[in-house]
Design a protein around this motif. Structure first.
Motif, PDB file in Angstrom:
ATOM      1  N   MET A 104       0.791  -1.110   0.054  1.00 31.12           N
ATOM      2  CA  MET A 104       0.076  -0.091  -0.073  1.00 31.12           C
ATOM      3  C   MET A 104       0.920   1.109   0.001  1.00 31.12           C
ATOM      4  N   TYR A 105       2.153   1.408   0.808  1.00 30.45           N
ATOM      5  CA  TYR A 105       2.891   2.591   0.740  1.00 30.45           C
ATOM      6  C   TYR A 105       3.532   2.525  -0.454  1.00 30.45           C
ATOM      7  N   ARG A 106       3.837   1.336  -1.181  1.00 32.03           N
ATOM      8  CA  ARG A 106       4.437   1.403  -2.332  1.00 32.03           C
ATOM      9  C   ARG A 106       3.662   2.023  -3.452  1.00 32.03           C
ATOM     10  N   ALA A 107       2.315   1.682  -3.324  1.00 31.32           N
ATOM     11  CA  ALA A 107       1.541   2.076  -4.466  1.00 31.32           C
ATOM     12  C   ALA A 107       1.354   3.780  -4.292  1.00 31.32           C
ATOM     13  N   VAL A 108       1.448   4.213  -3.052  1.00 29.24           N
ATOM     14  CA  VAL A 108       1.337   5.797  -2.962  1.00 29.24           C
ATOM     15  C   VAL A 108       2.490   6.245  -3.667  1.00 29.24           C
ATOM     16  N   ILE A 146       5.620  -1.523  -8.562  1.00 30.14           N
ATOM     17  CA  ILE A 146       5.876  -1.070  -7.340  1.00 30.14           C
ATOM     18  C   ILE A 146       7.216  -1.881  -6.645  1.00 30.14           C
ATOM     19  N   ARG A 147       7.747  -2.507  -7.400  1.00 35.36           N
ATOM     20  CA  ARG A 147       8.764  -3.417  -6.728  1.00 35.36           C
ATOM     21  C   ARG A 147      10.200  -2.899  -7.395  1.00 35.36           C
ATOM     22  N   THR A 148      10.388  -1.806  -8.035  1.00 37.13           N
ATOM     23  CA  THR A 148      11.746  -1.605  -8.465  1.00 37.13           C
ATOM     24  C   THR A 148      12.184  -0.988  -7.326  1.00 37.13           C
ATOM     25  N   PRO A 149      13.702  -0.933  -7.421  1.00 36.27           N
ATOM     26  CA  PRO A 149      14.541  -0.564  -6.635  1.00 36.27           C
ATOM     27  C   PRO A 149      14.401   1.224  -6.227  1.00 36.27           C
ATOM     28  N   GLU A 150      14.056   1.840  -7.002  1.00 33.62           N
ATOM     29  CA  GLU A 150      13.711   3.302  -7.024  1.00 33.62           C
ATOM     30  C   GLU A 150      12.635   3.292  -6.012  1.00 33.62           C
TER      31      GLU A 150
END
Ligand code: DC
Length: 231
Positions: A37-41, A89-93
């Motif tokens: 969820m935080y990654r999606a934000v 949402i899973r990239t290192p950046e």
């Protein structure tokens, strides 16, 4: 049997996602990956050009976006406004940016409220950093997983490599350490172990060994609940 609320907290790369997925599938529970969820934000903020320090814009963003989970057989998908962003949402950046975004109090308020809404009915495994301390301090079962940064970095490296992402081992370990620092030193809801959590050090354990311990704890909790009802 009571539909439990199971909290799994711990640093990145400790095995939370794999373990909560298997545990939830086996129990027939909902699986809530709160980090996603935080990654999606963070992804939504990047796309709109919002800086991690612009808290007002982030607050508005959280009001506007819709984050959902979909399970296709055993595969978990994360949807941002209906779009499947599971890979994006899973990239290192995005991983690095998420640590900064997750420190914003307004983002945390919005995400914690949504997590409570989704988990309130029980029959749920939530994994994150603050589940047993903030989101559900009265969760029926709390796990806190740990492992050395070296081992966690190596696991993350192998996971990304398998997915075809070009990665470097030393850099991945360094990134795990940077995120550890960000997660444990932030003012709001830092990563800390709940006093009543069952701690499992996964450094030297494989997934089946950790699962065995977790299932034992869950079974004990069911038994305790049954005997308290019988009294
Ligand atoms: O578990 P993960 O690596 O997908 O988490 C991504 C980031 O989000 C990580 O920096 C920690 C943060 N996070 C958090 O602050 N609180 C949570 N409940 C879950 C994740």
């Amino acid at each position: 049997m009571k539909n439990l609320i199971i909290a799994i907290d711990g640093p990145s790369g400790v095995g939370k996602s794999t373990l909560s997925r298997i545990l939830s599938l086996d129990l027939g529970y909902i699986n809530l990956d709160t980090g996603a969820m935080y990654r999606a934000v963070a992804l939504a903020a990047t796309r709109r050009g919002i800086d991690a320090t612009d808290h007002e814009a982030l607050r508005q963003l959280c009001d506007e976006i819709i984050i959902e989970f979909a399970r296709n057989k055993s595969e978990e998908r994360v949807l941002l406004n209906g779009e499947d962003v599971s890979a994006a949402i899973r990239t290192p950046e995005i991983s690095l940016l998420t640590a900064a975004i997750a420190a914003c109090p307004d983002v945390r308020h919005a995400m914690v409220a949504r997590q409570r809404e989704l988990g309130a009915g029980g029959g749920v495994v939530l994994e994150g950093r603050d589940i047993g301390t903030v989101v559900f301090p009265h969760a029926d079962v709390k796990f806190f997983l740990k492992a050395s940064a070296e081992v966690r970095g190596r696991r993350r490296f192998l996971e990304l490599q398998t997915k075809g992402v070009a990665v470097d081992l030393a850099r991945t370990i360094a990134e795990v350490q940077v995120r550890d620092t960000a997660d444990t030193t932030r003012t709001m809801s830092p990563l800390v172990q709940a006093e009543d959590a069952v701690v499992i050090d996964t450094t030297e354990l494989d997934i089946p060994q950790v699962l065995e311990r977790m299932f034992t704890v869950v079974a004990d909790s069911h038994r305790a609940d049954e005997s308290s009802q019988a009294d």
